[in-house]
Write a protein that holds these residues in place. Structure first.
Motif, PDB file in Angstrom:
ATOM      1  N   ALA A 186       0.830  -1.200   0.000  1.00  0.00           N
ATOM      2  CA  ALA A 186       0.000   0.000   0.000  1.00  0.00           C
ATOM      3  C   ALA A 186       0.867   1.254   0.000  1.00  0.00           C
ATOM      4  O   ALA A 186       0.528   2.259  -0.644  1.00  0.00           O
ATOM      5  CB  ALA A 186      -0.928  -0.011   1.211  1.00  0.00           C
ATOM      6  N   SER A 222       1.960   2.019  -3.365  1.00  0.00           N
ATOM      7  CA  SER A 222       0.875   2.642  -4.099  1.00  0.00           C
ATOM      8  C   SER A 222       0.777   4.128  -3.753  1.00  0.00           C
ATOM      9  O   SER A 222       0.603   4.979  -4.642  1.00  0.00           O
ATOM     10  CB  SER A 222      -0.416   1.899  -3.747  1.00  0.00           C
ATOM     11  OG  SER A 222      -1.506   2.533  -4.280  1.00  0.00           O
ATOM     12  N   ARG A 240      -4.248   2.104   0.269  1.00  0.00           N
ATOM     13  CA  ARG A 240      -4.756   2.227  -1.094  1.00  0.00           C
ATOM     14  C   ARG A 240      -5.856   3.262  -1.175  1.00  0.00           C
ATOM     15  O   ARG A 240      -6.024   3.923  -2.201  1.00  0.00           O
ATOM     16  CB  ARG A 240      -5.266   0.867  -1.574  1.00  0.00           C
ATOM     17  CG  ARG A 240      -4.094  -0.035  -1.789  1.00  0.00           C
ATOM     18  CD  ARG A 240      -4.388  -1.262  -2.591  1.00  0.00           C
ATOM     19  NE  ARG A 240      -3.239  -2.139  -2.478  1.00  0.00           N
ATOM     20  CZ  ARG A 240      -2.173  -2.066  -3.259  1.00  0.00           C
ATOM     21  NH1 ARG A 240      -2.126  -1.165  -4.211  1.00  0.00           N
ATOM     22  NH2 ARG A 240      -1.156  -2.865  -3.083  1.00  0.00           N
ATOM     23  N   ALA A 261      -3.669   3.136  -8.301  1.00  0.00           N
ATOM     24  CA  ALA A 261      -3.737   2.975  -6.852  1.00  0.00           C
ATOM     25  C   ALA A 261      -4.111   1.559  -6.440  1.00  0.00           C
ATOM     26  O   ALA A 261      -3.745   1.091  -5.384  1.00  0.00           O
ATOM     27  CB  ALA A 261      -4.732   3.977  -6.269  1.00  0.00           C
ATOM     28  N   ASN A 262      -4.852   0.870  -7.277  1.00  0.00           N
ATOM     29  CA  ASN A 262      -5.302  -0.468  -6.874  1.00  0.00           C
ATOM     30  C   ASN A 262      -4.298  -1.558  -7.125  1.00  0.00           C
ATOM     31  O   ASN A 262      -4.260  -2.546  -6.420  1.00  0.00           O
ATOM     32  CB  ASN A 262      -6.584  -0.830  -7.626  1.00  0.00           C
ATOM     33  CG  ASN A 262      -7.785  -0.203  -6.982  1.00  0.00           C
ATOM     34  OD1 ASN A 262      -7.839  -0.080  -5.777  1.00  0.00           O
ATOM     35  ND2 ASN A 262      -8.729   0.228  -7.790  1.00  0.00           N
TER      36      ASN A 262
END
Lengths: 351, 258
Positions: free
Chosen positions: A84, A87, A152, A258-259
């Motif tokens: 995360a 990200s 995220r 982002a995912n």
């Protein structure tokens, strides 16, 4: 005959023997199914081939594994937020470089600003984790779970739910290759990170302190080592590594997704550390071991892809291989085997 | 004057959680009063939707007391779901044999993981992580598409409501009396919960689990307790429970599917 036995004993006695052996085993199992595995050619001025792909894609994982090793060694815990954080770092970088727009063809702000912002984002996330674990004494897995869940979401907020594209040639260079240099750039980045970390650990007392704190935090504190600070720093460093890795990953796809950036990479990073012969309970660690572990995992994935296994089914083989490797490295198994050997020998003598 | 006892740390956390629940429920009651939040069914729905989670959490508690962790539960739920569906639809097996097979599979999974953790002393995180990957991959290997279950017996179990008439009912627009209801899964969840509680509190096995969690080394040097066997045994039981939890979640999924 005795010389041979002594040699084998010495060889297997090396800490890194088993991780290296497993890596070599995985790589050579390719020769059965994919004879062209070790072929290396040059396309468009860049090295091309399965092996190159393994080394290239493993770079993200190597950087993560370096950070994770320190966290595991110092606190015996795991940082599951690294994916995360990657990200978030990618999102911050792309946000700065695109000035908030969804797709740009040139940098709105200087490239170096984006890079620094991403690294700073990683460090901040690391500080957050470190504070929770070192100061508030929350269990590492629980503390990093917070960013794992929220990270995220934060990245989505930064990119406003869209994938931000940076269609600038020089941005892609970090993820693919600099013109004129045949080796892909991520490999260099990974090597630099590993080297710098190694120097940092060996030339300063940091390496020694991390091991001390990892083995017994209370005793270290009594000795005068600031255990809390060391643990805090290890998480900050892990965040830093995640930031760098996020930059590389984002540059590979020249966008901030982002995912998907770093999805499930935290698990691979922990596996890499374990495969490298490091105890997940903390204490003594081997940086090189984790690096080898990272390459092993990537080699395994690429091997399976080369054999034509569907991506959904790869986790099964990964799981089996990991369990086998870790079981082989477990001291309990060695004890059982040697007990068995002793029983057999004594059985023979009695008979 | 009586001296006040210091509130134990554990109890304090529990109190906070309960308070949080009450506060949120009260907030819901106030904000959503007009939309029927005050009906007892809302409270019962909490149990219906989370029956599987309750069972899994009960099993997980036992694992965590011994100091381990199991992150493979979610994927094993998926795997058991997929196996049930595949066996009943594509292989044409009956509901009961399929359920028994899936039960056994859960226990086997637990046994293997328990052995690796307790006897080979591999870190629980790694073993259950591998278990998670393994289960996920197996689920994909069985089938890439969704299989909907049409087995009648299974659907009957899934849909059978238990009406709690004593809670009173409301008459809806068509003049039919609607009682508050729960599903059998809730009963199963409560039985398991009580069973685990009794196991932990009142049996020697339960006390050993706490002992292992407290200090494994001192337990193993005590001649009266066989540490390794117990630790493996309690790990296996966790899986047994976890798999029961999956079973219930299956039923929940079915309800959604129908």
């Amino acid at each position: 005959m005795n010389k041979g036995k002594a040699f084998i004993k010495r060889l297997t006695g090396y800490r890194l023997f088993l991780p290296l052996f497993c890596l070599v085993l995985v790589l050579f199992s390719n020769l059965i199914k994919t004879p062209g595995f070790f072929e290396v050619t040059i396309k468009n001025g860049v090295l091309y081939g399965y092996i190159i792909d393994v080394i290239n894609r493993a770079s993200d994982l190597v950087i993560l594994a370096v950070g994770m090793t320190l966290v595991v060694a110092a606190s015996g815990g795991t940082d599951i937020s690294v994916g995360a954080v990657m990200s978030v770092a990618g999102a911050v970088c792309c946000f700065i470089l695109s000035g908030g727009q969804q797709s740009v063809n040139e940098f709105v702000n200087p490239y170096i600003l984006g890079v620094l912002a991403a690294i700073l984002a990683g460090i901040l996330c690391g500080c957050f984790n470190g504070f929770l674990v070192a100061k508030l004494k929350i269990q590492p897995m629980v503390a990093t779970l917070i960013l794992f869940t929220a990270g995220r979401g934060i990245a989505q907020l930064i990119t406003k739910g869209q994938i931000t594209y940076i269609r600038v040639e020089s941005y892609k260079m970090l993820g693919s290759s600099i013109p004129g240099i045949p080796i892909p750039t991520p490999v260099f980045v990974a090597m630099i990170v590993v080297l710098l970390t190694y120097v940092l650990l060996k030339k300063t007392t940091l390496g020694l302190y991390i091991q001390t704190v990892g083995i017994n935090a209370k005793a270290s504190k009594l000795m005068g080592i600031k255990s809390a600070m060391i643990i805090f720093l290890s998480y900050v460093f892990c965040g830093l590594c995640a930031g760098i890795s996020g930059l590389v990953a984002s540059s590979r796809i020249y966008s901030a997704d982002a995912n998907n950036i770093g999805l499930n990479l935290e698990l691979d990073a922990i596996l890499a550390v374990a495969l490298g012969g490091n105890s997940l309970a903390g204490g003594k660690f081997s940086l090189l071991g984790s690096v080898i572990g990272a390459y092993t995992i990537q080699a395994l994935s690429t091997t399976l892809y080369a054999m034509g296994v569907s991506p959904d089914q790869i986790p099964v083989y990964k799981a089996v291989v990991v369990v086998v490797i870790v079981a082989l490295q477990s001291t309990e198994l060695k004890r059982m085997v040697s007990k068995l050997q002793m029983n057999v020998k004594s059985g023979k003598k009695v008979a | 004057m009586k001296k006040r006892e210091k509130i134990d740390g554990k109890v304090f956390l529990l109190i906070i959680t309960i308070l949080l629940f009450l506060v949120m429920y009260a907030a819901g009651l106030i904000i959503f009063q007009s939309k029927g939040f005050a009906k007892p069914q809302v409270f019962l729905n909490l149990f219906i939707s989370n029956a599987g989670l309750i069972v899994i959490a009960a099993g997980m508690t036992m694992v965590m007391i011994t100091g381990g962790i199991d992150i493979s539960v979610g994927s094993i739920v998926a795997l058991t779901c997929m196996m049930l569906a595949w066996m009943m639809e594509i292989k044409g097996m009956g509901a009961v044999p399929a359920l028994i097979i899936v039960l056994i599979m859960g226990i086997v999974f637990g046994l293997v993981q328990g052995f690796l953790i307790a006897y080979l002393k591999i870190q629980p995180f790694i073993v259950t992580l591998a278990g998670m990957f393994f289960a996920r991959g197996l689920t994909a290997i069985i089938s890439q598409e969704m299989i909907s279950i049409k087995n009648e017996l299974f659907l009957k179990w899934a849909k059978s409501k238990i009406n709690l008439t004593f809670l009173g009912g409301t008459v809806n627009k068509k003049g039919v009396v609607n009682y508050s209801f729960i599903y059998p899964s809730v009963i199963i969840a409560l039985i398991v919960l009580v069973g685990i509680f009794v196991l932990l509190k009142f049996t020697k096995f339960g006390r050993t689990i706490y002992a292992v969690g407290g200090n494994e080394q001192s337990v193993s040097t005590d001649d009266g307790i066989k540490c390794q066997a117990d630790q493996a045994a309690c790990l296996c039981d966790q899986w047994l429970l976890m798999f029961v939890g999956r079973f219930l979640i299956r039923i929940e999924y079915l309800r959604w599917l129908c």
